[in-house]
Design a protein around this motif. Structure first.
Motif: not given
Length: 348
Positions: A86-114
């Motif tokens: 929330d803190g990251l998004r609000r600060t970036l948005k205020a400066n004209g930057l958009r955020v794409l969010i991806g889940g970092g884990q799949l089946d308790h392992k890092v998802d390399p595709g993200v």
């Protein structure tokens, strides 16, 4: 409906409707300041009437900037990470930057595709939030664009900025508070192998040893969720050396400990004090009222955004090969789940 009616409106259609040039429409859509209020409103009104939406992909290819940041979140179910986000998004948005969010884990392992998907989408920066296991592919991806990590010790790399909570100090503060209340049989549920869990365990153990109470140290393994918190606290409460206080790895585990105490017939805090970590909104729910260490989650997200933007601008002191490290000091928020131990449970 004819093909003409079905086609997507273009910038030329907006220009004709507004009675202005195509270049002026382009300026308005980019938010350029050198346009009069009257003309800007005419263009925006025409765009609304036509249902026009700018082709941001095409524009980014022309300008060479997507104004987009990819955020890899360890676990979107963890409210601590959501507060940072929330803190990251609000600060970036205020400066004209958009955020794409991806889940970092799949089946308790890092998802390399993200990370790969983010780079394919030409994000201009990456942010990792939370306790992800180290993954070489993600670490390599963070070399290619300006990157920052928050609340993770696994990716504090030489070329990456990091904004992290002083997790060791946090559990030390919690332990000291319980000791000052008169507790000695203080246990910790957590003790995992990731950097955050290790730091929080060290803080607890260090405080106990500093007060000559090494023989009372108890660490029962648990993860960052309510179920494992319940199991770990239940194991402690069934043991011969039942603690009078428990410090949980995080708030979710702390809620599990509250449930375990209730099922064991113990009153909180009369029979058992419990402290969580992260000071999420969950801890403040009135019927839980869980004392918790506050790591300043929103502020961590805001500072991470500031560090990332400095790298994007190429500010002095943000060289690509040199990462900075901000260590945020936590504070304890006391609620109704902690109190002095009962006289008959005190250890001489």
């Amino acid at each position: 409906m004819s093909d003409q009616e079905a086609r997507r409106p273009t910038i030329n259609d907006v220009a004709r409707r507004a009675g202005v040039s195509k270049s002026l429409v382009s300026l308005v859509m980019r938010g350029a300041p050198q346009v009069s209020d009257a003309r800007r409103e005419a263009v925006l009104d025409a765009a609304r009437q036509l249902g026009y939406r700018p082709n941001t992909v095409a524009r980014s290819l022309v300008e060479g900037h997507t104004r987009t940041i990819g955020v890899v979140v360890s676990d979107l179910r963890n409210p601590w990470y959501v507060d940072i986000l929330d803190g990251l998004r609000r600060t970036l948005k205020a400066n004209g930057l958009r955020v794409l969010i991806g889940g970092g884990q799949l089946d308790h392992k890092v998802d390399p595709g993200v990370a790969e998907a983010f780079l394919d989408l030409r994000v201009e920066g990456l942010c990792v939030i939370g306790t992800l296991p180290y993954d070489e592919a993600l670490a390599e991806a963070m070399k290619t664009v300006p990157s920052v990590v928050t609340s993770s010790h696994s990716y504090e790399l030489p070329y990456v900025d990091s904004v992290v909570n002083d997790d060791e100090q946090g559990t030390r503060i919690a332990t000291e508070y319980l000791l000052n209340l008169g507790h000695k049989r203080i246990a910790h549920i957590g003790g995992g192998t990731d950097g955050v869990a290790e730091a929080r365990r060290r803080g607890y153990e260090g405080a106990m040893r500093a007060h000559g109470l090494a023989h009372f140290i108890q660490v029962e393994p648990c993860d960052y969720d309510e179920t494992s918190g319940y199991a770990a606290a239940s194991a402690l409460l069934r043991g011969q050396n039942q603690p009078t206080a428990i410090i949980a790895l995080n708030d979710l585990a702390g809620v599990g400990a509250l449930s375990a105490a209730d099922d064991a017939g113990l009153a909180v805090p009369a029979d058992l004090s419990i402290i969580g970590y992260d000071n999420t909104p969950l801890a403040a729910v009135s019927h839980l009222s869980l004392s918790s260490v506050d790591p300043s989650s929103v502020e961590i997200g805001e500072l991470a955004a500031i560090r990332l933007q400095a790298r994007l601008r190429g500010d002095a002191g943000s060289a690509p090969e040199t990462g900075s490290r901000d260590l945020i000091r936590p504070a304890l928020v006391v609620r109704k789940s902690t109190a002095a131990p009962r006289a008959d449970k005190e250890v001489p």
